[in-house]
Each structure stands twice: as C-alpha cells, then as structure tokens.
Design an enzyme around this catalytic site. Sequence first.
Site, mmCIF file in Angstrom:
data_model
loop_
_atom_site.group_PDB
_atom_site.id
_atom_site.type_symbol
_atom_site.label_atom_id
_atom_site.label_comp_id
_atom_site.label_asym_id
_atom_site.label_seq_id
_atom_site.Cartn_x
_atom_site.Cartn_y
_atom_site.Cartn_z
ATOM 1 N N ASN A 80 -98.764 11.838 -27.229
ATOM 2 C CA ASN A 80 -97.494 12.478 -27.583
ATOM 3 C C ASN A 80 -96.577 12.321 -26.379
ATOM 4 O O ASN A 80 -96.722 13.023 -25.389
ATOM 5 C CB ASN A 80 -97.756 13.961 -27.900
ATOM 6 C CG ASN A 80 -96.485 14.743 -28.160
ATOM 7 O OD1 ASN A 80 -95.398 14.164 -28.245
ATOM 8 N ND2 ASN A 80 -96.613 16.056 -28.286
ATOM 9 N N LYS B 36 -93.513 12.915 -26.098
ATOM 10 C CA LYS B 36 -92.469 13.963 -26.029
ATOM 11 C C LYS B 36 -91.104 13.353 -25.680
ATOM 12 O O LYS B 36 -90.828 12.220 -26.073
ATOM 13 C CB LYS B 36 -92.896 15.058 -25.050
ATOM 14 C CG LYS B 36 -94.282 15.617 -25.392
ATOM 15 C CD LYS B 36 -94.638 16.871 -24.671
ATOM 16 C CE LYS B 36 -96.037 17.306 -25.079
ATOM 17 N NZ LYS B 36 -96.460 18.536 -24.412
ATOM 18 N N HIS C 166 -95.979 21.133 -33.727
ATOM 19 C CA HIS C 166 -96.372 21.200 -32.313
ATOM 20 C C HIS C 166 -95.869 22.526 -31.734
ATOM 21 O O HIS C 166 -94.816 23.021 -32.125
ATOM 22 C CB HIS C 166 -95.770 20.022 -31.545
ATOM 23 C CG HIS C 166 -96.274 19.942 -30.138
ATOM 24 N ND1 HIS C 166 -95.741 20.703 -29.135
ATOM 25 C CD2 HIS C 166 -97.281 19.224 -29.593
ATOM 26 C CE1 HIS C 166 -96.416 20.451 -28.018
ATOM 27 N NE2 HIS C 166 -97.345 19.552 -28.261
ATOM 28 N N GLU D 241 -94.420 23.281 -29.100
ATOM 29 C CA GLU D 241 -93.061 23.282 -28.542
ATOM 30 C C GLU D 241 -92.026 23.436 -29.655
ATOM 31 O O GLU D 241 -90.976 24.041 -29.465
ATOM 32 C CB GLU D 241 -92.841 22.002 -27.714
ATOM 33 C CG GLU D 241 -93.550 22.110 -26.367
ATOM 34 C CD GLU D 241 -94.153 20.823 -25.843
ATOM 35 O OE1 GLU D 241 -93.756 19.732 -26.284
ATOM 36 O OE2 GLU D 241 -95.049 20.921 -24.969
ATOM 37 N N GLU E 49 -104.303 23.117 -30.141
ATOM 38 C CA GLU E 49 -103.678 23.044 -28.831
ATOM 39 C C GLU E 49 -103.324 24.451 -28.357
ATOM 40 O O GLU E 49 -102.268 24.985 -28.734
ATOM 41 C CB GLU E 49 -102.402 22.201 -28.898
ATOM 42 C CG GLU E 49 -102.635 20.779 -29.341
ATOM 43 C CD GLU E 49 -101.527 19.862 -28.860
ATOM 44 O OE1 GLU E 49 -101.833 18.914 -28.138
ATOM 45 O OE2 GLU E 49 -100.356 20.118 -29.183
ATOM 46 N N GLY F 87 -99.596 21.216 -20.817
ATOM 47 C CA GLY F 87 -98.760 20.863 -19.661
ATOM 48 C C GLY F 87 -98.995 21.734 -18.438
ATOM 49 O O GLY F 87 -98.227 21.692 -17.482
ATOM 50 N N SER G 135 -103.761 19.614 -21.601
ATOM 51 C CA SER G 135 -104.240 19.194 -20.275
ATOM 52 C C SER G 135 -105.510 18.348 -20.320
ATOM 53 O O SER G 135 -106.363 18.466 -19.443
ATOM 54 C CB SER G 135 -104.432 20.422 -19.366
ATOM 55 O OG SER G 135 -103.185 21.067 -19.152
HETATM 56 P P1 PGA Z 1 -100.527 17.963 -22.291
HETATM 57 O O1 PGA Z 1 -99.792 18.140 -23.708
HETATM 58 O O2 PGA Z 1 -101.597 16.939 -22.464
HETATM 59 O O3 PGA Z 1 -99.427 17.530 -21.354
HETATM 60 O O4 PGA Z 1 -101.073 19.303 -21.925
HETATM 61 C C1 PGA Z 1 -100.520 18.113 -24.911
HETATM 62 C C2 PGA Z 1 -99.585 18.211 -26.092
HETATM 63 O O5 PGA Z 1 -98.595 18.952 -26.022
HETATM 64 O O6 PGA Z 1 -99.792 17.555 -27.139
#
Ligand code: PGA
Length: 262
Positions: free
Chosen positions: A9, A11, A97, A99, A169, A175, A215
């Site tokens: 992803n 983003k 997601h 976010e 997630e 992140g 992560s």
């Molecule tokens: P990350 O994000 O690997 O940077 O923690 C995962 C995601 O949001 O799909």
Amino acid sequence: MRVPFIAGNWKMNKDREGTVKLAQDLKEKIGNEEYKGVEVGVCPPSVYLHAVGAELAGTPIGLGAQNMYHEDEGAFTGEISGKMLKGFKCKYVILGHSERRHILGETNHEVCLKVHAALNVDLTPIVCVGETLLERIQERTIEVIKEQISGSLAVLTAERASRIVVAYEPVWAIGTGKAATTEQAQEVHKAIRGTLKSRYGEEISSTIRIQYGGSVKPDNARELLSQEDIDGALIGGASLKADSFLGIIAAASSLAGEATAK
Ligand code: PGA
C-alpha cells in the site's frame, strides 16, 4: 492451502518518477526463485495507476487501488469507480483502510457498499479492519473487529465472501514501527476466521485469506506469517523500498515452500 498474498500500500507517497522506478525495480526481481509461490500486488496512488500498470503488464505483480466509490458513474466529484479501476486493469482495491475510517470518517456502511460494488465489477476487495489503541486497552478488540466485519460485509453471500481478502491492521501498529506480537495477531486472525466461519461455513472461511498489516518488515515477517491464520501481509512503509518489500515476499515464499514440502 491458502496462497500467501503480499500487497504493498504505497499510500500518498512518491512522485511519478519514483513510483515508476519502484515498479521497475520490483518487476526486475519478482521472477526470481526466492519469490515463488506468493501472490503479490501493489497499490499506487490512483494518479499513477496507468504508469505503474504499463510497467507491470505481463508480470506476475497485480495492480490495486487504495479506494473507490460505490457508484459506477455520475455526478460524484473527485471520486473514482470500480469500473474505472477495471479500465486500468486493476485486480484489487483496498477498502476501509483505517486511515480512511479514522481520518476521512468512512463508516462500515460505506465500506460495505464499496465491497459490493467492487465485487460487481470483479475486483478483489481487501477489506481492512482493526482496533485503536484505546479499544485494545479497554479489551474491546475482538468485539470491535466483529462489529467491523459484520458491518463491512453485510448481506454478503458466501459466494461473494469467497472472493474477498480481509486485512487485520491494528491502528496502533500502522506506521509506528510497533507491530502486533505474533500472539496478538494470531488471536485476532483466529477470531476473524471464526466469525467468517459462523457466517459462511467451514469450507468458505477456510479459503479466505486474512492478511496482517501494521509495521511489517523483513525481520518480523517470517514470524508473523508463520502463524496458522495469517495468510499474507498488507505493507505500508516497507513497501516503498524494493529491497524491504522483496524481503517480505521472500519470507512468505520460503514458508510456503516449507509447507508444500511437508
Ligand atoms: P505500515 O502500514 O506497514 O507502514 O505500518 C500498513 C498499512 O497501513 O497498510
């Protein structure tokens, strides 16, 4: 056996040049033996879908989008439909997601409409669920996940459910560099599989892939992916560099190889 599925992803990162370079770097290596036996997808920002799609055409790397709208066309300023994503040869679309849920206020109901719309045009939805840190501290994780599953997958038939991917997630792990422990992740994955089983039966629930996200890095991927109900990963930060993304794919590939040899 469920084929492990590793998806990147990307983003809202990188410029066009950097995005195309990343796709080229992945395409060069993905055919190597050490990455076999894994389904791989990348989800660039929608404005780069065309450029990345052109790079990846004819390779085993599938293209995905990070979001879509639930209507096919019409007066929906700024939105992109599943039909349009199909036009870009997308295979996947990430839906719900965290976010989008937490920053942009997307609800389970909206996610559900999108899941149905994606399946209508034969896109594979990667349906994301996950608890916040507060919900975990309150010991409400499983309750929250079940609520998100039933809301996001409302009125989904078993046949339709067999065509989705779920991504667990935990919001606090995204992140932050602080991945869930293997025990924490497996516990929730097992609960998700149990919820799917109660809705769709053993046969279907045992085929649905459940990715872990939050992560994931090359050095924790093997441990997470070796858990019984973890069938792949959705990768943010570590998917922005070819080496780290490929490192995670290699971990999935070696585990898949060991499982087949058994
Ligand atoms: P990350 O994000 O690997 O940077 O923690 C995962 C995601 O949001 O799909």
